[in-house]
Design a protein around this motif. Sequence first.
Motif, PDB file in Angstrom:
ATOM      1  N   GLN A  66     -54.230  30.808 -37.446  1.00 18.86           N
ATOM      2  CA  GLN A  66     -54.801  29.558 -36.466  1.00 18.86           C
ATOM      3  C   GLN A  66     -52.978  29.344 -36.608  1.00 18.86           C
ATOM      4  OE1 GLN A  66     -57.533  27.038 -36.613  1.00 18.86           O
ATOM      5  NE2 GLN A  66     -59.362  28.491 -36.855  1.00 18.86           N
ATOM      6  N   LEU A  67     -51.718  30.046 -36.045  1.00 16.75           N
ATOM      7  CA  LEU A  67     -50.469  29.398 -36.204  1.00 16.75           C
ATOM      8  C   LEU A  67     -50.042  28.887 -34.673  1.00 16.75           C
ATOM      9  CD1 LEU A  67     -49.511  31.700 -38.354  1.00 16.75           C
ATOM     10  CD2 LEU A  67     -50.344  29.685 -39.343  1.00 16.75           C
ATOM     11  N   ASP A  68     -48.849  28.765 -34.488  1.00 20.64           N
ATOM     12  CA  ASP A  68     -47.894  28.166 -33.143  1.00 20.64           C
ATOM     13  C   ASP A  68     -46.790  28.927 -33.072  1.00 20.64           C
ATOM     14  OD1 ASP A  68     -46.708  26.147 -34.931  1.00 20.64           O
ATOM     15  OD2 ASP A  68     -46.752  25.173 -33.425  1.00 20.64           O
ATOM     16  N   GLY A  69     -46.107  29.890 -34.177  1.00 19.72           N
ATOM     17  CA  GLY A  69     -45.060  30.446 -34.493  1.00 19.72           C
ATOM     18  C   GLY A  69     -44.057  29.573 -34.712  1.00 19.72           C
ATOM     19  N   LYS A  70     -43.868  28.071 -35.653  1.00 24.62           N
ATOM     20  CA  LYS A  70     -43.498  27.416 -35.521  1.00 24.62           C
ATOM     21  C   LYS A  70     -43.374  27.295 -37.239  1.00 24.62           C
ATOM     22  CE  LYS A  70     -43.707  23.908 -32.567  1.00 24.62           C
ATOM     23  NZ  LYS A  70     -44.481  21.809 -32.008  1.00 24.62           N
ATOM     24  N   LYS A  71     -42.565  26.608 -37.832  1.00 22.64           N
ATOM     25  CA  LYS A  71     -42.138  26.965 -39.497  1.00 22.64           C
ATOM     26  C   LYS A  71     -41.404  25.851 -40.041  1.00 22.64           C
ATOM     27  CE  LYS A  71     -37.811  30.520 -39.260  1.00 22.64           C
ATOM     28  NZ  LYS A  71     -37.318  31.301 -39.922  1.00 22.64           N
ATOM     29  N   LEU A  72     -41.892  25.195 -40.655  1.00 28.11           N
ATOM     30  CA  LEU A  72     -40.915  24.365 -41.785  1.00 28.11           C
ATOM     31  C   LEU A  72     -40.002  25.360 -42.824  1.00 28.11           C
ATOM     32  CD1 LEU A  72     -44.363  22.398 -42.366  1.00 28.11           C
ATOM     33  CD2 LEU A  72     -42.771  21.549 -40.390  1.00 28.11           C
ATOM     34  N   LEU A  73     -39.456  24.892 -43.211  1.00 31.96           N
ATOM     35  CA  LEU A  73     -38.725  24.831 -44.012  1.00 31.96           C
ATOM     36  C   LEU A  73     -38.691  23.801 -44.892  1.00 31.96           C
ATOM     37  CD1 LEU A  73     -35.148  25.571 -42.534  1.00 31.96           C
ATOM     38  CD2 LEU A  73     -36.987  27.638 -43.356  1.00 31.96           C
ATOM     39  N   MET A  74     -39.107  24.640 -46.590  1.00 32.20           N
ATOM     40  CA  MET A  74     -39.482  24.037 -47.671  1.00 32.20           C
ATOM     41  C   MET A  74     -38.463  24.047 -48.922  1.00 32.20           C
ATOM     42  SD  MET A  74     -42.789  22.844 -47.495  1.00 32.20           S
ATOM     43  CE  MET A  74     -43.178  22.220 -49.145  1.00 32.20           C
ATOM     44  N   HIS A  75     -38.032  23.035 -49.851  1.00 35.08           N
ATOM     45  CA  HIS A  75     -37.538  23.789 -51.021  1.00 35.08           C
ATOM     46  C   HIS A  75     -38.501  24.007 -52.386  1.00 35.08           C
ATOM     47  CE1 HIS A  75     -33.437  24.133 -53.483  1.00 35.08           C
ATOM     48  NE2 HIS A  75     -34.593  23.477 -54.271  1.00 35.08           N
ATOM     49  N   VAL A  82     -37.346  27.916 -48.547  1.00 37.69           N
ATOM     50  CA  VAL A  82     -38.439  28.984 -48.558  1.00 37.69           C
ATOM     51  C   VAL A  82     -38.943  28.350 -46.683  1.00 37.69           C
ATOM     52  CG1 VAL A  82     -39.183  29.380 -50.655  1.00 37.69           C
ATOM     53  CG2 VAL A  82     -39.527  27.359 -49.541  1.00 37.69           C
ATOM     54  N   PHE A  83     -39.981  28.882 -45.928  1.00 35.82           N
ATOM     55  CA  PHE A  83     -40.491  28.700 -44.853  1.00 35.82           C
ATOM     56  C   PHE A  83     -41.646  28.565 -44.984  1.00 35.82           C
ATOM     57  CE2 PHE A  83     -39.581  33.163 -43.965  1.00 35.82           C
ATOM     58  CZ  PHE A  83     -41.411  32.913 -42.678  1.00 35.82           C
ATOM     59  N   VAL A  84     -42.689  28.091 -44.749  1.00 36.83           N
ATOM     60  CA  VAL A  84     -43.820  28.073 -44.279  1.00 36.83           C
ATOM     61  C   VAL A  84     -44.445  27.480 -42.615  1.00 36.83           C
ATOM     62  CG1 VAL A  84     -44.908  27.480 -46.438  1.00 36.83           C
ATOM     63  CG2 VAL A  84     -44.325  25.932 -44.824  1.00 36.83           C
ATOM     64  N   PRO A  85     -45.422  29.415 -42.523  1.00 36.89           N
ATOM     65  CA  PRO A  85     -46.343  28.166 -40.761  1.00 36.89           C
ATOM     66  C   PRO A  85     -46.574  27.416 -40.524  1.00 36.89           C
ATOM     67  CG  PRO A  85     -47.579  30.391 -41.877  1.00 36.89           C
ATOM     68  CD  PRO A  85     -46.652  29.696 -42.430  1.00 36.89           C
ATOM     69  N   VAL A  86     -46.602  26.586 -39.457  1.00 42.90           N
ATOM     70  CA  VAL A  86     -47.210  25.665 -38.922  1.00 42.90           C
ATOM     71  C   VAL A  86     -48.407  26.014 -37.964  1.00 42.90           C
ATOM     72  CG1 VAL A  86     -46.683  23.447 -37.281  1.00 42.90           C
ATOM     73  CG2 VAL A  86     -45.375  24.847 -38.664  1.00 42.90           C
ATOM     74  N   TYR A  87     -50.087  25.345 -38.892  1.00 39.84           N
ATOM     75  CA  TYR A  87     -51.253  25.292 -37.772  1.00 39.84           C
ATOM     76  C   TYR A  87     -50.899  24.627 -37.012  1.00 39.84           C
ATOM     77  CZ  TYR A  87     -52.733  26.268 -42.309  1.00 39.84           C
ATOM     78  OH  TYR A  87     -52.851  27.652 -44.088  1.00 39.84           O
ATOM     79  N   ALA A  88     -51.089  25.378 -35.491  1.00 35.24           N
ATOM     80  CA  ALA A  88     -51.103  24.806 -34.236  1.00 35.24           C
ATOM     81  C   ALA A  88     -52.787  23.669 -34.138  1.00 35.24           C
ATOM     82  CB  ALA A  88     -52.003  26.315 -33.270  1.00 35.24           C
ATOM     83  N   ASP A  89     -53.150  23.709 -35.137  1.00 38.62           N
ATOM     84  CA  ASP A  89     -54.722  23.120 -33.631  1.00 38.62           C
ATOM     85  C   ASP A  89     -54.572  21.888 -35.327  1.00 38.62           C
ATOM     86  OD1 ASP A  89     -54.975  24.331 -36.454  1.00 38.62           O
ATOM     87  OD2 ASP A  89     -57.252  25.104 -36.003  1.00 38.62           O
ATOM     88  N   VAL A  90     -53.478  21.375 -36.537  1.00 40.38           N
ATOM     89  CA  VAL A  90     -53.364  20.720 -36.747  1.00 40.38           C
ATOM     90  C   VAL A  90     -51.984  19.240 -36.468  1.00 40.38           C
ATOM     91  CG1 VAL A  90     -52.819  19.799 -38.774  1.00 40.38           C
ATOM     92  CG2 VAL A  90     -53.336  21.585 -39.071  1.00 40.38           C
ATOM     93  N   PRO A  91     -53.284  18.543 -36.156  1.00 37.91           N
ATOM     94  CA  PRO A  91     -52.031  16.880 -35.745  1.00 37.91           C
ATOM     95  C   PRO A  91     -51.239  16.813 -36.527  1.00 37.91           C
ATOM     96  CG  PRO A  91     -54.511  16.479 -35.410  1.00 37.91           C
ATOM     97  CD  PRO A  91     -54.256  17.732 -36.541  1.00 37.91           C
ATOM     98  N   ALA A  92     -49.641  16.936 -35.894  1.00 41.71           N
ATOM     99  CA  ALA A  92     -48.169  16.729 -35.950  1.00 41.71           C
ATOM    100  C   ALA A  92     -48.200  14.972 -36.441  1.00 41.71           C
ATOM    101  CB  ALA A  92     -47.269  17.401 -35.356  1.00 41.71           C
ATOM    102  N   THR A 259     -48.179  19.250 -53.185  1.00 39.37           N
ATOM    103  CA  THR A 259     -49.676  20.087 -53.272  1.00 39.37           C
ATOM    104  C   THR A 259     -50.371  20.095 -51.997  1.00 39.37           C
ATOM    105  OG1 THR A 259     -49.818  18.658 -55.355  1.00 39.37           O
ATOM    106  CG2 THR A 259     -51.924  19.452 -54.582  1.00 39.37           C
ATOM    107  N   ALA A 260     -49.978  19.178 -50.461  1.00 40.62           N
ATOM    108  CA  ALA A 260     -50.456  19.212 -49.771  1.00 40.62           C
ATOM    109  C   ALA A 260     -50.171  20.808 -49.146  1.00 40.62           C
ATOM    110  CB  ALA A 260     -50.144  18.116 -49.019  1.00 40.62           C
ATOM    111  N   MET A 261     -49.063  21.003 -49.168  1.00 36.76           N
ATOM    112  CA  MET A 261     -48.588  22.610 -49.027  1.00 36.76           C
ATOM    113  C   MET A 261     -48.863  23.029 -49.556  1.00 36.76           C
ATOM    114  SD  MET A 261     -47.218  21.071 -45.530  1.00 36.76           S
ATOM    115  CE  MET A 261     -46.147  22.612 -44.587  1.00 36.76           C
ATOM    116  N   HIS A 262     -49.436  23.281 -50.803  1.00 37.72           N
ATOM    117  CA  HIS A 262     -49.143  25.326 -51.396  1.00 37.72           C
ATOM    118  C   HIS A 262     -51.286  25.292 -51.794  1.00 37.72           C
ATOM    119  CE1 HIS A 262     -45.246  26.037 -50.961  1.00 37.72           C
ATOM    120  NE2 HIS A 262     -44.830  25.095 -51.556  1.00 37.72           N
ATOM    121  N   LYS A 263     -51.890  24.116 -51.527  1.00 40.60           N
ATOM    122  CA  LYS A 263     -52.374  23.854 -52.256  1.00 40.60           C
ATOM    123  C   LYS A 263     -53.656  23.893 -51.375  1.00 40.60           C
ATOM    124  CE  LYS A 263     -55.621  23.625 -56.000  1.00 40.60           C
ATOM    125  NZ  LYS A 263     -55.632  25.975 -57.204  1.00 40.60           N
ATOM    126  N   LEU A 264     -53.342  22.869 -50.704  1.00 34.73           N
ATOM    127  CA  LEU A 264     -54.604  22.053 -50.043  1.00 34.73           C
ATOM    128  C   LEU A 264     -54.934  22.692 -48.348  1.00 34.73           C
ATOM    129  CD1 LEU A 264     -56.573  19.782 -49.893  1.00 34.73           C
ATOM    130  CD2 LEU A 264     -54.904  18.454 -48.322  1.00 34.73           C
TER     131      LEU A 264
END
Length: 331
Positions: A66-75, A82-92, A259-264
């Motif tokens: 459930q992605l919207d094509g966006k990506k987040l850059l993290m370290h 590194v980058f991770v995809p953004v969930y389209a159905d989770v409020p920003a 933890t939120a971005m990688h475990k939750l």
Amino acid sequence: MSEPRRRIRFKSIAILEAVIILILTIALIWIAFIRGRDDAVAANSKSKGTDVRRRAVIEKEETFYQLDGKKLLMHDSSLGEVFVPVYADVPASTVDVNNISMRNGYAYYTENGEVNSENGIDVSEFQGEIDWEQVKQAGIDFAIIRVGYRTYGGGVVTYDEQFRNNIEGALAQGIKVGAYFYSQATTADEAVDEADAIIDALSGYDITYPVVYDWELVSGDAARTDDVSVEALADCCVSFCERIKDSGYTPMVYQNKTTAMHKLDIPRVKDYDFWLAEYSDKPSYYYDFKIWQYSNSGNVPGIEGNVDLNICFEPYGGKKADKADKSEKAE
């Protein structure tokens, strides 16, 4: 009886048996469906009585795509950027980080020239005895108080030695109060037990800020939660939060950014308010959060030693602190 007639009779019997078996199978499936529907309890059902506590019906669905094509850059400490995809159905997040300013050690959020946030702390028995009158005079609007914890070795549910003194002391000074439980749950049933422990402890107190599920990975030591799966963690969050919501409180999940971005499993907990821990000048977490814990080394009069500092962007509990007074402190 002739051979052809015998064969016809056997075929008729076989067909009849097959029809009977099919009818019985359909009847059993229908009965099971009706009973299951009647016995099921919706996850957000409200208790009819104060002593009735329901368990969440945990519904799971595939969320990875459930992605919207966006990506987040993290370290990452090993891989670098590194980058991770953004969930389209989770409020920003709607927090404009440019509206955050730091004054006298506290963070403030302004909109249209007015402070639209509240200052808070979170405390436990590690802060010892607190002079709540001084804390109030220092400009603290809310306090999120640890009520209990589960030991990360033996898994024993234990109450914080200072939780009653802290709740009563804060409320006596007009400080809004929330509560949290430091979880080391590994199953949904354990998370429900922790929720029940905090619900029992809060009975009779005016709790206007959220009741928080604080599940953390233990670094530098072995813990019972070291191998908890992503699915099990999400089950624990949902079970705790639904139990809390069913008891009339506002549930919340606390996590640090990593933890939120990688475990939750963020899509599964998107319906609960989120408390972000990220120690920096500005928060960089992409998704919605209501409270930001921006420091674990704050200094507040009335508290000996360091204390966690927080800012709430959407204050709970009705009327906000006096804006004129807060604006003056933010200048």
